[in-house]
Design an enzyme around this catalytic site. Structure first.
Site, short mmCIF file in Angstrom:
data_model
loop_
_atom_site.label_atom_id
_atom_site.label_comp_id
_atom_site.label_asym_id
_atom_site.label_seq_id
_atom_site.Cartn_x
_atom_site.Cartn_y
_atom_site.Cartn_z
N TYR A 53 0.83 -1.21 0.00
CA TYR A 53 0.00 0.00 0.00
C TYR A 53 0.86 1.26 0.00
O TYR A 53 1.79 1.40 0.78
CB TYR A 53 -0.93 0.02 1.22
CG TYR A 53 -1.70 1.32 1.30
CD1 TYR A 53 -2.70 1.62 0.38
CD2 TYR A 53 -1.41 2.28 2.28
CE1 TYR A 53 -3.38 2.80 0.42
CE2 TYR A 53 -2.08 3.47 2.34
CZ TYR A 53 -3.08 3.74 1.40
OH TYR A 53 -3.75 4.94 1.45
N HIS A 83 -4.68 16.14 -4.30
CA HIS A 83 -5.02 16.41 -2.90
C HIS A 83 -4.88 17.89 -2.54
O HIS A 83 -5.19 18.27 -1.40
CB HIS A 83 -4.15 15.56 -1.97
CG HIS A 83 -4.59 14.13 -1.89
ND1 HIS A 83 -4.69 13.32 -2.99
CD2 HIS A 83 -4.96 13.37 -0.83
CE1 HIS A 83 -5.11 12.12 -2.61
NE2 HIS A 83 -5.27 12.13 -1.31
N ASN A 195 0.46 12.34 4.48
CA ASN A 195 -0.05 11.67 5.67
C ASN A 195 0.67 12.25 6.88
O ASN A 195 1.90 12.36 6.88
CB ASN A 195 0.22 10.17 5.60
CG ASN A 195 -0.96 9.37 5.07
OD1 ASN A 195 -0.95 8.16 5.11
ND2 ASN A 195 -1.99 10.05 4.60
N TYR A 280 -16.92 35.22 43.56
CA TYR A 280 -16.09 34.11 43.11
C TYR A 280 -15.03 34.53 42.09
O TYR A 280 -13.95 33.96 42.03
CB TYR A 280 -16.96 33.03 42.46
CG TYR A 280 -17.75 32.19 43.43
CD1 TYR A 280 -17.76 32.44 44.80
CD2 TYR A 280 -18.51 31.11 42.97
CE1 TYR A 280 -18.49 31.67 45.67
CE2 TYR A 280 -19.25 30.32 43.83
CZ TYR A 280 -19.24 30.60 45.19
OH TYR A 280 -19.96 29.83 46.05
N ARG A 283 -12.36 35.67 44.44
CA ARG A 283 -11.96 34.70 45.46
C ARG A 283 -11.50 33.37 44.87
O ARG A 283 -10.62 32.70 45.41
CB ARG A 283 -13.13 34.47 46.42
CG ARG A 283 -12.81 33.59 47.58
CD ARG A 283 -13.85 33.61 48.71
NE ARG A 283 -15.17 33.98 48.34
CZ ARG A 283 -16.27 33.23 48.56
NH1 ARG A 283 -16.15 32.04 49.10
NH2 ARG A 283 -17.46 33.68 48.24
N PHE A 329 -1.78 8.41 11.51
CA PHE A 329 -2.21 9.68 10.94
C PHE A 329 -3.48 10.23 11.59
O PHE A 329 -3.85 11.38 11.38
CB PHE A 329 -2.47 9.53 9.44
CG PHE A 329 -3.35 8.35 9.11
CD1 PHE A 329 -4.68 8.33 9.47
CD2 PHE A 329 -2.82 7.25 8.46
CE1 PHE A 329 -5.49 7.24 9.18
CE2 PHE A 329 -3.62 6.14 8.16
CZ PHE A 329 -4.96 6.14 8.52
N GLU A 415 -12.51 6.19 5.38
CA GLU A 415 -12.13 7.00 6.55
C GLU A 415 -13.41 7.34 7.30
O GLU A 415 -13.94 8.45 7.21
CB GLU A 415 -11.38 8.24 6.08
CG GLU A 415 -10.10 7.88 5.33
CD GLU A 415 -9.61 8.95 4.37
OE1 GLU A 415 -10.17 10.06 4.39
OE2 GLU A 415 -8.69 8.67 3.59
#
Length: 513
Positions: A53, A83, A195, A280, A283, A329, A415
């Site tokens: 792969y 991409h 990646n 608060y 404090r 990744f 994915e």
């Protein structure tokens, strides 16, 4: 200046220095043998018959498609170009350079299979000031920050855009002007570059550093506010906080008590004060800001680990003679860290805004004039400055909603669970900018309130901080155009100049391990 980094051993302090000062970076020569060994294993796989792969197959849902050896280089180039789908405003130069440094660290671990020429082009681009243009939107933080990193890789092969000498231009032109030659990607190299979590991690680190500056400033602005309303320092006693035991709470209480040491204002109402307790927001400052600091320390440790991690896929395990697919990744750790930082930023702003509201309200401020103006009615003073802080506080509350819980399937369900770390990290910039303003306005209110207590004087430490503020933001005597004053105060917070005007311990400044 050029910094030599050892992959796997970079520190947050080193990375912050590189980011802030735009240093060039090279990898330690000790990393070169591992990089070359991993590349040799990839080269053998690319020339072999077995499908591996990312080396000689398609990607994602197309992993079952075998690619001929003669087409491996084309495969990697096509991967990068296809991409490059980022959109939106470009990442700033310093953060982009940090992203490139993080990618160097990852490749330098010798588990990615890239050639030394690929490492060297990144080093050369950092040294010569060639910065890829990285659109800020398009990553879902799983299978890596694919789109942003693809834009980085595109510049390395002479495609896309880059900035050189302050000008945006085609990347090939920028490389040529810098005396650099685009590289040709070999087997797996494109995948190794895109990646990874380096975009998300870089943005999260910048968000972390901004949050630390703001958290440290919070200790100072609360001290100003406490003296302005003639609040008590009794809740800052060390024994209270050591009994609970949280490091951040203990450190904040000690730091604020030290800042207020010697205040005539404080000593004037130690005895005979009819108020039993402060609200608060005064404090419980150590409990809230201290908890935020503990969270920032935790997130910082996560991001330091991630900065040194190998997060591409597949990984080249040289010792085992394997190239194996995994899921490093997936940016869930980064997304979680960014969500934690966002919560801390939001809460720092929420409690600071309540102190601003306290100081401008004459029913709560212990005899300060309405809206901190000497002539209320004719003048509105800091009335609308407080409203602005409320608007920004509310915006940060919305932005603090977790991003990591908002997974959505992508890439034809391959994915099917993603981290959303990229925009979890990017939003921190906007949140810190909002908090800069809130704290800047609090400093304005605190200083104005302390001045109304004259002839009583505040502590020497707080006088020093007020002098820094007053050099940029004069006392409000009568109404004036307020936006420049707010901007100037926010800039003092953003740059760290206000916090640097006083002595704060390392833990409070985020430097402690």
């Amino acid at each position: 200046m050029t910094i030599t980094l050892t992959p796997g051993a970079a520190t947050l302090a080193q990375l912050q220095d590189i980011w802030a000062n735009k240093h060039a970076v090279i990898l330690s020569p000790s990393s070169h043998a591992g990089i070359k060994a991993a590349q040799a294993l990839v080269t053998n796989a690319a020339n072999g018959d077995a499908a591996v792969y990312g080396v000689n197959t398609g990607f994602g849902k197309l992993a079952s498609v075998k690619i001929a050896a003669k087409d491996v280089a084309t495969l990697q180039r096509n991967l990068i170009l296809s991409h490059c789908c980022g959109v939106g405003e470009a990442l700033d130069e310093a953060t982009t350079r940090l992203m490139m440094v993080l990618k160097l660290l990852s490749l330098g671990r010798g588990a990615s299979g890239v050639a030394m020429t690929t490492v060297e082009i990144i080093q050369d681009m950092l040294a010569k000031g060639v910065t890829p243009v990285i659109p800020g939107q398009g990553s879902v933080g799983a299978s890596g920050d694919l789109a942003p990193l693809a834009h980085m890789a595109a510049a390395m092969i002479g495609e896309g855009e880059a900035v050189f000498d302050g000008l945006r231009m085609p990347a090939g032109e920028a490389l040529a002007k810098a005396g650099l030659t685009p590289i040709v990607l070999g087997a797996k190299e494109g995948l190794a570059l895109i990646n990874g979590t380096q975009f998300s991690t870089a943005c999260a680190l910048v968000g972390l550093w901004g949050a630390w500056r703001n958290a440290a400033t919070c200790v100072l602005t609360c001290a100003l506010s406490t003296d302005a309303i003639m609040g008590s320092t009794a809740p800052l006693q060390d024994a209270i906080h050591t009994l609970r035991g949280h490091a951040g709470q203990i450190a904040v209480a000690r730091a604020q008590r030290a800042l207020m040491e010697g205040s005539q204002i404080r000593e004037s109402h130690v005895d005979g004060d009819t108020r039993v307790q402060d609200p608060y927001c005064i404090r419980c400052q150590p409990q809230v800001t201290g908890a935020a600091m503990d969270l920032l320390h935790f997130a910082g440790r996560t991001l330091e680990i991630e900065a040194n991690a190998v997060t591409d896929n597949p990984l080249v395990l040289v010792d085992d003679n394997l190239i194996v697919s995994g899921g490093n990744f997936h940016a869930e750790p980064v997304g979680f860290a960014a969500d934690q930082i966002a919560v801390a930023i939001s809460e720092l702003g929420a409690i600071a805004q309540r102190r601003v509201a306290l100081m401008v309200d004459p029913t709560l401020s212990f005899d300060l004039p309405p809206f901190l103006t000497p002539d209320p009615g004719l003048n509105s003073g800091l009335m609308i400055a407080e409203v602005t802080t409320a608007a920004l506080m509310s915006e940060n509350k919305h932005l603090a909603n977790p991003c990591t819980t908002d997974s959505t399937p992508t890439s034809a369900n391959q994915e099917d669970h993603v981290s959303m770390a990229a925009h979890a990290a990017r939003r921190l910039l906007r949140m810190n900018a909002n908090l800069n303003v809130i704290l800047g306005v609090e400093a304005m209110c605190g200083a104005q309130g302390i001045e109304f207590r004259a002839p009583l004087q505040t502590s020497d430490a707080l006088k020093a901080a007020m002098a820094i503020l007053r050099a940029q933001v004069p006392t409000i005597v009568e109404d004036r155009y307020m936006a420049p004053s707010i901007e100037a105060a926010a800039t003092l917070v953003e740059t760290g100049a206000l916090a640097a005007s006083v002595d704060l311990p390392d833990f409070v400044k985020g430097h402690a391990e």
